[in-house]
Design a protein around this motif. Structure first.
Motif, PDB file in Angstrom:
ATOM      1  N   ALA A 289       0.902  -1.014   0.024  1.00  0.00           N
ATOM      2  CA  ALA A 289      -0.055   0.188  -0.106  1.00  0.00           C
ATOM      3  C   ALA A 289       0.860   1.131   0.054  1.00  0.00           C
ATOM      4  O   ALA A 289       0.296   2.391  -0.402  1.00  0.00           O
ATOM      5  CB  ALA A 289      -0.931   0.070   0.993  1.00  0.00           C
ATOM      6  N   LEU A 290       2.014   1.232   0.266  1.00  0.00           N
ATOM      7  CA  LEU A 290       3.112   2.272   0.533  1.00  0.00           C
ATOM      8  C   LEU A 290       4.005   2.384  -0.713  1.00  0.00           C
ATOM      9  O   LEU A 290       4.018   3.563  -1.174  1.00  0.00           O
ATOM     10  CB  LEU A 290       4.065   2.193   1.549  1.00  0.00           C
ATOM     11  N   THR A 291       4.321   1.310  -1.156  1.00  0.00           N
ATOM     12  CA  THR A 291       5.306   1.215  -2.405  1.00  0.00           C
ATOM     13  C   THR A 291       4.882   0.961  -3.554  1.00  0.00           C
ATOM     14  O   THR A 291       5.437   1.111  -4.778  1.00  0.00           O
ATOM     15  CB  THR A 291       6.470   0.242  -1.979  1.00  0.00           C
ATOM     16  N   GLY A 292       3.863   0.284  -3.800  1.00  0.00           N
ATOM     17  CA  GLY A 292       3.273  -0.251  -5.132  1.00  0.00           C
ATOM     18  C   GLY A 292       3.658  -1.745  -5.224  1.00  0.00           C
ATOM     19  O   GLY A 292       4.606  -2.225  -4.090  1.00  0.00           O
ATOM     20  N   PRO A 293       3.742  -2.155  -6.401  1.00  0.00           N
ATOM     21  CA  PRO A 293       4.141  -3.747  -6.567  1.00  0.00           C
ATOM     22  C   PRO A 293       5.639  -3.847  -6.948  1.00  0.00           C
ATOM     23  O   PRO A 293       5.978  -5.059  -6.947  1.00  0.00           O
ATOM     24  CB  PRO A 293       3.001  -3.963  -7.674  1.00  0.00           C
ATOM     25  N   ASP A 294       6.117  -2.645  -7.171  1.00  0.00           N
ATOM     26  CA  ASP A 294       7.652  -2.801  -7.596  1.00  0.00           C
ATOM     27  C   ASP A 294       8.452  -3.363  -6.353  1.00  0.00           C
ATOM     28  O   ASP A 294       8.720  -2.945  -5.354  1.00  0.00           O
ATOM     29  CB  ASP A 294       8.224  -1.465  -7.841  1.00  0.00           C
ATOM     30  N   LEU A 295       9.061  -4.630  -6.770  1.00  0.00           N
ATOM     31  CA  LEU A 295       9.675  -5.249  -5.724  1.00  0.00           C
ATOM     32  C   LEU A 295      10.905  -4.779  -5.308  1.00  0.00           C
ATOM     33  O   LEU A 295      11.540  -4.861  -4.383  1.00  0.00           O
ATOM     34  CB  LEU A 295       9.920  -6.693  -6.327  1.00  0.00           C
ATOM     35  N   ARG A 296      11.605  -3.905  -6.197  1.00  0.00           N
ATOM     36  CA  ARG A 296      12.832  -3.237  -5.974  1.00  0.00           C
ATOM     37  C   ARG A 296      12.509  -2.258  -4.749  1.00  0.00           C
ATOM     38  O   ARG A 296      13.598  -1.872  -3.903  1.00  0.00           O
ATOM     39  CB  ARG A 296      13.385  -2.432  -7.163  1.00  0.00           C
ATOM     40  N   ARG A 297      11.224  -1.720  -4.512  1.00  0.00           N
ATOM     41  CA  ARG A 297      10.914  -0.993  -3.241  1.00  0.00           C
ATOM     42  C   ARG A 297      10.388  -1.889  -2.244  1.00  0.00           C
ATOM     43  O   ARG A 297      10.373  -1.561  -1.134  1.00  0.00           O
ATOM     44  CB  ARG A 297      10.077   0.221  -3.722  1.00  0.00           C
ATOM     45  N   LEU A 298       9.604  -2.889  -2.672  1.00  0.00           N
ATOM     46  CA  LEU A 298       8.638  -3.594  -1.643  1.00  0.00           C
ATOM     47  C   LEU A 298       9.660  -4.539  -0.626  1.00  0.00           C
ATOM     48  O   LEU A 298       9.437  -4.525   0.541  1.00  0.00           O
ATOM     49  CB  LEU A 298       7.896  -4.436  -2.278  1.00  0.00           C
ATOM     50  N   LEU A 299      10.400  -5.136  -1.477  1.00  0.00           N
ATOM     51  CA  LEU A 299      11.176  -6.158  -0.447  1.00  0.00           C
ATOM     52  C   LEU A 299      12.186  -5.393   0.254  1.00  0.00           C
ATOM     53  O   LEU A 299      12.120  -5.945   1.488  1.00  0.00           O
ATOM     54  CB  LEU A 299      12.150  -6.977  -1.381  1.00  0.00           C
ATOM     55  N   PRO A 300      12.889  -4.213   0.253  1.00  0.00           N
ATOM     56  CA  PRO A 300      13.646  -3.694   1.278  1.00  0.00           C
ATOM     57  C   PRO A 300      12.714  -3.188   2.387  1.00  0.00           C
ATOM     58  O   PRO A 300      13.251  -3.453   3.575  1.00  0.00           O
ATOM     59  CB  PRO A 300      14.123  -2.416   0.577  1.00  0.00           C
ATOM     60  N   HIS A 301      11.599  -2.760   2.212  1.00  0.00           N
ATOM     61  CA  HIS A 301      10.820  -2.214   3.165  1.00  0.00           C
ATOM     62  C   HIS A 301      10.378  -3.726   3.945  1.00  0.00           C
ATOM     63  O   HIS A 301      10.049  -3.360   5.166  1.00  0.00           O
ATOM     64  CB  HIS A 301       9.510  -1.663   2.515  1.00  0.00           C
ATOM     65  N   CYS A 302       9.909  -4.879   3.171  1.00  0.00           N
ATOM     66  CA  CYS A 302       9.599  -6.062   4.027  1.00  0.00           C
ATOM     67  C   CYS A 302      10.735  -6.257   4.818  1.00  0.00           C
ATOM     68  O   CYS A 302      10.611  -6.749   6.207  1.00  0.00           O
ATOM     69  CB  CYS A 302       9.337  -7.290   3.095  1.00  0.00           C
ATOM     70  N   ALA A 303      12.013  -6.423   4.665  1.00  0.00           N
ATOM     71  CA  ALA A 303      12.966  -6.567   5.155  1.00  0.00           C
ATOM     72  C   ALA A 303      13.227  -5.862   6.517  1.00  0.00           C
ATOM     73  O   ALA A 303      13.638  -6.181   7.599  1.00  0.00           O
ATOM     74  CB  ALA A 303      14.358  -6.341   4.589  1.00  0.00           C
ATOM     75  N   VAL A 304      12.630  -4.591   6.456  1.00  0.00           N
ATOM     76  CA  VAL A 304      12.984  -3.508   7.646  1.00  0.00           C
ATOM     77  C   VAL A 304      11.487  -3.686   8.591  1.00  0.00           C
ATOM     78  O   VAL A 304      11.606  -3.624   9.793  1.00  0.00           O
ATOM     79  CB  VAL A 304      13.055  -2.075   7.391  1.00  0.00           C
ATOM     80  N   LEU A 305      10.197  -3.751   8.050  1.00  0.00           N
ATOM     81  CA  LEU A 305       9.153  -3.715   8.898  1.00  0.00           C
ATOM     82  C   LEU A 305       8.705  -4.975   9.277  1.00  0.00           C
ATOM     83  O   LEU A 305       7.811  -5.005  10.307  1.00  0.00           O
ATOM     84  CB  LEU A 305       8.017  -3.196   7.861  1.00  0.00           C
TER      85      LEU A 305
END
Length: 351
Positions: A289-305
């Motif tokens: 919901a914050l980054t959109g579907p682009d995994l280049r942004r999604l995966l780093p956020h997942c690793a932090v959150l």
């Protein structure tokens, strides 16, 4: 000539607008990661400070650095290994969930729901009950083998290259139920295994030790690097195999690498603290919901959150269960169950 001249400013304006949007997205990405890291830092401090004896942030700081500080034993003896284990396991589960959802194109994909954690648990239960394996070093290799076998089985039973989200979910649910029934049977038939594994089977950080943290660190590190490196190829794969090949990706190789990454992450996490469900499901949805579907942004956020969610659930279990504690696997199940039902009811999951 006038037509051509009128088009040039328009194209230039379009390119300038695209560059502006890209810069805005990049700034949002960086700011989001920075905010996530600050929240993670706060949760780490809370995890070190809360327990049978409550410590202030100043006492936590002195307990980390000063061997003569009153809180040194409490911090280094139990809370630091527990917090570091939660950090590693949360990162592993969040990344595994994000990779699995991208690989299967299934928004309900999760290492727990698709049976990957159950495979690791069944392998560890077998090793503990029938082969006398009692050390974490033994557990981790069995867990990796079990996770890899079930990942391959789910993919094969779900239809292989022709798999649909619905078939993968059904195959995972069937294997998940079967394997957890097997684990329960093994524990009931072997009271020694029951005593050793009763807390491990619900998912717990309570038995964290420095050796456990160091033991899973290489697996989580390799799995994390592999998962982050797959962001661009998985983005291409989301467009279809033909489009992925046109963009230079090799679909078969990308799928194999993704399965290896998920196996390393889930196997290590399950060997260390047992099966923990819903972290890999909830975090990618919240982050998307914050980054959109682009995994280049999604995966780093997942690793932090994802560690924020897991350690937050562990802290909540300590607070609500005083003077004892609720295992973190129970807390994440209670939090994740309503989320799963809400998501499924809204019809966002596409078969």
């Amino acid at each position: 000539m006038s037509t051509t001249g009128s088009l040039r400013p328009s194209r230039a304006a379009t390119h300038a607008g695209a560059r502006t949007r890209d810069r805005a997205r990049a700034r949002t990405h960086v700011l989001g990661l920075a905010a996530g890291l600050l929240v993670l830092l706060a949760v780490l401090v809370l995890s070190l400070g809360l327990g049978a004896r409550q410590l202030s942030p100043a006492e936590v700081w002195h307990g980390l650095l000063d061997p003569d500080a009153p809180g040194y034993t409490a911090v280094h003896g139990m809370r630091l290994p527990r917090t570091l284990l939660g950090l590693l396991v949360g990162t592993a589960l969040g990344l595994a969930g994000g990779v699995m959802q991208a690989l299967t194109r299934n928004p309900l994909a999760d290492p727990g729901l698709l049976g990957i954690n159950a495979g690791a648990s069944a392998a560890v239960a077998t090793a503990a009950a029938f082969l006398g394996v009692t050390s974490f070093t033994g557990y981790v290799w069995w867990a990796l083998a079990g996770a890899a076998l079930v990942a391959a089985l789910v993919y094969a039973v779900g239809g292989g290259r022709g798999a649909t989200p619905a078939r993968l979910a059904l195959a995972g649910a069937a294997l998940n139920a079967t394997l957890y029934s097997y684990v329960s049977a093994v524990m009931l038939l072997d009271t020694a295994s029951l005593d050793r594994m009763r807390f491990w089977t619900v998912g717990s950080l309570a038995s964290a030790r420095p050796a456990t943290v160091l033991g899973i660190l290489p697996f989580v590190a390799v799995g994390t690097l592999l998962a982050l490196g797959l962001a661009r190829p998985l983005n291409a794969l989301a467009l279809g195999d033909d489009a992925a090949r046109a963009l230079g990706a090799r679909p078969a190789g990308v799928r194999a690498a993704a399965i290896v990454a998920v196996t390393l992450l889930c196997g290590a996490a399950t060997a260390a603290c047992g099966p923990i469900v819903f972290v890999g499901l909830m975090v990618p949805h919240l982050v998307r919901a914050l980054t959109g579907p682009d995994l280049r942004r999604l995966l780093p956020h997942c690793a932090v959150l994802a560690p924020v969610l897991l350690l937050g659930a562990d802290i909540l279990g300590r607070v609500l269960g005083r003077p004892g504690e609720l295992q973190v696997g129970i807390v994440t199940a209670v939090l994740g169950g309503p989320f799963f039902l809400h998501f499924a009811r809204r019809g966002k999951a596409r078969a």
